[in-house]
Design a protein around this motif. Structure first.
Motif, PDB file in Angstrom:
ATOM      1  N   VAL A   1       0.463  -1.199  -0.104  1.00 30.81           N
ATOM      2  CA  VAL A   1      -0.242   0.412  -0.036  1.00 30.81           C
ATOM      3  C   VAL A   1       0.666   1.365  -0.291  1.00 30.81           C
ATOM      4  CG1 VAL A   1      -1.449   1.316   1.364  1.00 30.81           C
ATOM      5  CG2 VAL A   1      -2.014  -1.106   1.234  1.00 30.81           C
ATOM      6  N   LEU A   2       1.891   1.456   0.747  1.00 34.54           N
ATOM      7  CA  LEU A   2       2.851   2.600   1.154  1.00 34.54           C
ATOM      8  C   LEU A   2       4.476   2.065   1.143  1.00 34.54           C
ATOM      9  CD1 LEU A   2       1.482   3.355   4.567  1.00 34.54           C
ATOM     10  CD2 LEU A   2       0.442   4.821   2.479  1.00 34.54           C
ATOM     11  N   PRO A   3       4.623   3.652   0.343  1.00 35.55           N
ATOM     12  CA  PRO A   3       6.456   2.819   0.075  1.00 35.55           C
ATOM     13  C   PRO A   3       7.339   3.651   1.266  1.00 35.55           C
ATOM     14  CG  PRO A   3       5.249   5.657  -0.658  1.00 35.55           C
ATOM     15  CD  PRO A   3       4.364   4.539  -0.028  1.00 35.55           C
ATOM     16  N   VAL A   4       6.547   2.956   2.560  1.00 32.89           N
ATOM     17  CA  VAL A   4       7.203   3.746   3.924  1.00 32.89           C
ATOM     18  C   VAL A   4       8.214   3.030   3.845  1.00 32.89           C
ATOM     19  CG1 VAL A   4       7.120   4.507   5.927  1.00 32.89           C
ATOM     20  CG2 VAL A   4       5.701   5.574   4.618  1.00 32.89           C
ATOM     21  N   THR A   5       8.218   1.117   3.834  1.00 31.03           N
ATOM     22  CA  THR A   5       7.858   1.060   4.438  1.00 31.03           C
ATOM     23  C   THR A   5      10.052   0.198   3.550  1.00 31.03           C
ATOM     24  OG1 THR A   5       6.734   0.031   6.074  1.00 31.03           O
ATOM     25  CG2 THR A   5       8.620  -1.716   5.416  1.00 31.03           C
ATOM     26  N   MET A   6       9.353   0.663   2.078  1.00 27.76           N
ATOM     27  CA  MET A   6      10.675   0.169   0.988  1.00 27.76           C
ATOM     28  C   MET A   6      11.520   1.001   1.078  1.00 27.76           C
ATOM     29  SD  MET A   6      11.381  -2.183  -0.942  1.00 27.76           S
ATOM     30  CE  MET A   6      10.274  -3.000  -1.020  1.00 27.76           C
ATOM     31  N   ASP A   7      11.147   1.999   1.693  1.00 25.11           N
ATOM     32  CA  ASP A   7      12.521   3.158   1.997  1.00 25.11           C
ATOM     33  C   ASP A   7      12.939   3.382   2.632  1.00 25.11           C
ATOM     34  OD1 ASP A   7      12.846   6.248   1.046  1.00 25.11           O
ATOM     35  OD2 ASP A   7      12.682   6.336   2.629  1.00 25.11           O
ATOM     36  N   ASP A   8      11.820   2.951   4.224  1.00 24.79           N
ATOM     37  CA  ASP A   8      13.262   2.996   4.972  1.00 24.79           C
ATOM     38  C   ASP A   8      14.485   1.241   5.080  1.00 24.79           C
ATOM     39  OD1 ASP A   8      12.719   4.994   6.736  1.00 24.79           O
ATOM     40  OD2 ASP A   8      10.489   3.962   7.280  1.00 24.79           O
ATOM     41  N   LEU A   9      13.619   0.642   4.301  1.00 25.92           N
ATOM     42  CA  LEU A   9      14.723  -1.128   4.394  1.00 25.92           C
ATOM     43  C   LEU A   9      15.817  -0.737   2.704  1.00 25.92           C
ATOM     44  CD1 LEU A   9      11.832  -3.002   4.015  1.00 25.92           C
ATOM     45  CD2 LEU A   9      13.531  -3.113   5.863  1.00 25.92           C
ATOM     46  N   THR A  10      15.471   0.492   2.362  1.00 24.20           N
ATOM     47  CA  THR A  10      16.413   0.308   1.272  1.00 24.20           C
ATOM     48  C   THR A  10      18.175   0.026   0.703  1.00 24.20           C
ATOM     49  OG1 THR A  10      14.715   2.170  -0.149  1.00 24.20           O
ATOM     50  CG2 THR A  10      17.246   2.411  -0.792  1.00 24.20           C
ATOM     51  N   SER A  11      18.485   0.852   2.552  1.00 27.08           N
ATOM     52  CA  SER A  11      19.796   0.422   2.597  1.00 27.08           C
ATOM     53  C   SER A  11      19.822  -0.753   2.674  1.00 27.08           C
ATOM     54  CB  SER A  11      20.354   0.846   4.161  1.00 27.08           C
ATOM     55  OG  SER A  11      19.816   0.235   4.466  1.00 27.08           O
ATOM     56  N   GLY A  12      18.885  -1.459   2.830  1.00 30.77           N
ATOM     57  CA  GLY A  12      19.724  -3.642   3.234  1.00 30.77           C
ATOM     58  C   GLY A  12      19.113  -3.947   1.590  1.00 30.77           C
ATOM     59  N   PHE A  13      18.155  -3.027   0.954  1.00 37.72           N
ATOM     60  CA  PHE A  13      17.798  -3.709  -0.365  1.00 37.72           C
ATOM     61  C   PHE A  13      17.460  -2.831  -1.394  1.00 37.72           C
ATOM     62  CE2 PHE A  13      13.398  -5.614  -2.769  1.00 37.72           C
ATOM     63  CZ  PHE A  13      14.108  -6.360  -3.177  1.00 37.72           C
ATOM     64  N   ASN A  14      18.347  -2.236  -1.912  1.00 34.74           N
ATOM     65  CA  ASN A  14      18.342  -0.896  -3.053  1.00 34.74           C
ATOM     66  C   ASN A  14      18.602  -1.287  -4.820  1.00 34.74           C
ATOM     67  OD1 ASN A  14      21.175  -2.806  -3.287  1.00 34.74           O
ATOM     68  ND2 ASN A  14      22.064  -0.457  -2.406  1.00 34.74           N
ATOM     69  N   ILE A  15      17.147  -2.894  -4.659  1.00 27.97           N
ATOM     70  CA  ILE A  15      17.541  -3.508  -6.353  1.00 27.97           C
ATOM     71  C   ILE A  15      15.441  -3.083  -6.481  1.00 27.97           C
ATOM     72  CG2 ILE A  15      19.417  -4.509  -6.217  1.00 27.97           C
ATOM     73  CD1 ILE A  15      17.475  -6.879  -5.232  1.00 27.97           C
ATOM     74  N   ALA A  16      15.027  -2.622  -5.450  1.00 30.53           N
ATOM     75  CA  ALA A  16      13.579  -2.818  -6.107  1.00 30.53           C
ATOM     76  C   ALA A  16      13.491  -1.494  -6.911  1.00 30.53           C
ATOM     77  CB  ALA A  16      12.663  -2.325  -4.773  1.00 30.53           C
ATOM     78  N   GLU A  17      12.307  -1.645  -7.333  1.00 28.90           N
ATOM     79  CA  GLU A  17      11.899  -0.227  -7.790  1.00 28.90           C
ATOM     80  C   GLU A  17      10.226  -0.183  -7.711  1.00 28.90           C
ATOM     81  OE1 GLU A  17      12.778   2.057 -12.468  1.00 28.90           O
ATOM     82  OE2 GLU A  17      13.038  -0.107 -12.570  1.00 28.90           O
ATOM     83  N   ILE A  18       9.628   1.003  -7.491  1.00 29.23           N
ATOM     84  CA  ILE A  18       8.456   1.533  -7.367  1.00 29.23           C
ATOM     85  C   ILE A  18       7.723   1.518  -8.784  1.00 29.23           C
ATOM     86  CG2 ILE A  18       6.656   3.264  -6.142  1.00 29.23           C
ATOM     87  CD1 ILE A  18       8.664   2.932  -3.686  1.00 29.23           C
ATOM     88  N   VAL A  19       7.347   0.744  -9.115  1.00 33.43           N
ATOM     89  CA  VAL A  19       6.401   1.380 -10.732  1.00 33.43           C
ATOM     90  C   VAL A  19       5.876   1.803 -11.218  1.00 33.43           C
ATOM     91  CG1 VAL A  19       7.623  -0.396 -11.474  1.00 33.43           C
ATOM     92  CG2 VAL A  19       6.214  -1.202 -10.626  1.00 33.43           C
ATOM     93  N   THR A  20       5.231   1.629  -9.524  1.00 30.55           N
ATOM     94  CA  THR A  20       2.980   2.044  -9.615  1.00 30.55           C
ATOM     95  C   THR A  20       2.466   3.598 -10.075  1.00 30.55           C
ATOM     96  OG1 THR A  20       3.119   2.211  -7.380  1.00 30.55           O
ATOM     97  CG2 THR A  20       1.639   3.113  -7.506  1.00 30.55           C
ATOM     98  N   LEU A  21       3.737   4.724 -10.576  1.00 32.67           N
ATOM     99  CA  LEU A  21       3.368   6.019 -10.999  1.00 32.67           C
ATOM    100  C   LEU A  21       4.059   5.401 -12.628  1.00 32.67           C
ATOM    101  CD1 LEU A  21       4.123   8.379  -8.156  1.00 32.67           C
ATOM    102  CD2 LEU A  21       2.303   7.624  -9.316  1.00 32.67           C
ATOM    103  N   LYS A  22       4.499   4.017 -13.484  1.00 35.77           N
ATOM    104  CA  LYS A  22       4.824   4.480 -15.184  1.00 35.77           C
ATOM    105  C   LYS A  22       3.352   3.827 -15.609  1.00 35.77           C
ATOM    106  CE  LYS A  22       9.153   3.165 -13.291  1.00 35.77           C
ATOM    107  NZ  LYS A  22      10.406   3.865 -13.982  1.00 35.77           N
ATOM    108  N   PRO A  23       3.537   4.956 -16.780  1.00 33.66           N
ATOM    109  CA  PRO A  23       2.289   5.313 -17.674  1.00 33.66           C
ATOM    110  C   PRO A  23       1.973   3.975 -17.889  1.00 33.66           C
ATOM    111  CG  PRO A  23       3.646   7.304 -18.245  1.00 33.66           C
ATOM    112  CD  PRO A  23       4.451   5.935 -17.181  1.00 33.66           C
TER     113      PRO A  23
END
Length: 455
Positions: free
Chosen positions: A219-241
């Motif tokens: 639902v939210l990008p918050v947790t993914m952002d806070d996990l970024t240093s350990g999981f920096n390969i993810a790409e949030i694609v929600t806003l891709k046209p």
């Protein structure tokens, strides 16, 4: 006589859709676009069909369903033009909404490990033809170690790669946020927590190619952002046209759905246009991009309405699906229960909406920023309460959300909305005197609102 197609309200299993004769809006053409990304994270508000989409991907990529490909996908867009990766993976699908939250982090870790162990065990049994007699999973091990062991088996034995699906990745972390347990959320998403370690194992699996592809919903990008240093390969694609319409129904898809029900359930043609206008007002209006060509319907709450219309031959008594109402604690935590919420309410209910910077929709943001006052509009956007109106304002997408928000405000402002209306509505049914009804509403409801609210 053929039985009419059933309507898949609360049905989130792709195979069940076909085997039990449910209707399906074909979204499979988006699989091709999704394959452009290695580790996509796709966010949508609650009840937007994320779990059914995860099930669709599982069936499409599963190597053991190769013999059923034509049966399941032959009549769908992706079946007519497959991508070439169909039935090439061993699919492992976690649903983190199954994890029971606890006020003690060590208990949450054990609950998380138990769910992961059950899921991994099912995976190993399903693909036993590849794994053979695998060593038992030690229930005392952390979830990350169990997953790491399975990935090592894939790598060492040169097995087909894994397609990993994480459904509702932020479900239990969001529960800590809404309950105000920022301390537990911080412990969960920082340092060497079990959750961060789990995602580090996923990253290592992608690098070793034991994991071929990953798909993550939430639902939210918050947790993914806070996990970024350990999981920096993810790409949030929600806003891709190219993926805007992947979840949710377009107007054309909704019109086809309405016509299907009209004919299969023998409803009169005269009912089509009134129903079309009604669902447009109540369920349409979601735009997740400033430049989106058209708005979307929430698929689940639209099906809630259509099922009542088809089976009961009447509109639902309550146009708002009770399951779509987001917990009021989100509003309370975002500040609408503190300080001066009336200013924000007036902007939403009477003005153009809440102003926002369109760039902020694409920016990652952590927990601290999520609760900043200047960020309210974007936070409400990701929760599905507001939608893009234009490049300057976010506002309510439809009557459903404006009604839900008004109810929330009534709760927070201690306004009584359940008593005193029976007589007014009873009289209205007899005399259809709208002025008299409104006069009653004004006396009973509006009279409760403090005078300063009207200044």
């Amino acid at each position: 006589m053929n039985r009419p197609k059933k309507l898949p309200y609360a049905v989130a299993n792709f195979e069940q859709i076909f085997e039990e004769g449910y209707s399906l809006v074909d979204k499979t053409a988006y699989i091709r676009e999704l394959e452009r990304y290695q580790v996509p994270v796709f966010l949508r508000p609650r009840r937007f069909g994320k779990t059914l989409w995860c099930s669709t991907l599982e069936c499409y990529y599963d190597i053991l369903r190769k013999e059923r490909f034509q049966e399941l996908f032959g009549d769908l867009a992706i079946g007519r033009e497959p991508t070439g990766l169909q039935n090439q993976f061993m699919v492992l699908r976690f649903n983190f909404s199954e994890v029971q939250v606890d006020v003690r982090l060590e208990r949450l870790e054990r609950n998380f490990a138990n769910i992961c162990r059950e899921t991994l065990l099912t995976f190993l049994i399903r693909y036993k033809g590849y794994f053979g007699d695998f060593p038992p999973l030690d229930p005392s091990l952390p979830a990350a170690d169990m997953l790491k062991g399975v990935l090592e088996l894939i790598r060492r034995n040169d097995l087909p790669p894994m397609y990993l699906i994480l459904d509702e990745y932020d479900n239990f972390s969001n529960q800590y946020i809404t309950s105000g347990r920022d301390d537990l959320y911080h412990d969960l998403t920082t340092g060497d927590s079990f959750f961060r370690t789990f995602f580090k194992v996923i990253k290592a699996g992608c690098e070793s190619r034991s994991i071929g592809k990953v798909f993550i919903t939430g639902v939210l990008p918050v947790t993914m952002d806070d996990l970024t240093s350990g999981f920096n390969i993810a790409e949030i694609v929600t806003l891709k046209p190219g993926l805007h319409g992947m979840l949710g129904f377009t107007q054309a898809e909704t019109d086809q759905y309405l016509e299907l029900i009209l004919h299969e359930y023998g409803l009169g043609e005269a009912q089509l246009e009134p129903a079309r206008q009604l669902v447009k007002n109540w369920y349409n209006g979601y735009r997740f991009l400033p430049d989106a060509k058209e708005s979307l319907y929430n698929a689940t709450i639209l099906t809630y309405f259509l099922k009542s219309w088809a089976l009961d031959r009447a509109y639902p008594e309550d146009m708002i699906d009770p399951n779509v109402k987001t917990d009021v604690s989100w509003i309370r935590r975002l500040g609408f229960g503190e300080g001066t919420p009336l200013e924000l309410m007036q902007s939403l209910m009477q003005g153009n909406g809440l102003p926002y910077d369109s760039r902020s929709l694409r920016d990652k943001f952590n927990l601290a920023r999520f609760f900043e006052k200047d960020h309210y509009a974007v936070s409400l956007f990701f929760l599905g309460m507001l939608t893009v109106k234009d490049r300057e304002f976010l506002g309510f997408p439809n009557q459903t959300l404006s009604s839900i928000f008004a109810d929330y405000y009534s709760q927070l402002a201690n306004l009584e909305v359940s008593k005193g209306y029976s007589t007014w509505f009873s009289d209205f049914r007899k005399d259809l005197n709208l002025a008299k009804l409104f006069e009653g509403f004004w006396k009973v409801y509006m009279g409760q609102i403090p005078a300063q609210a009207f200044d």
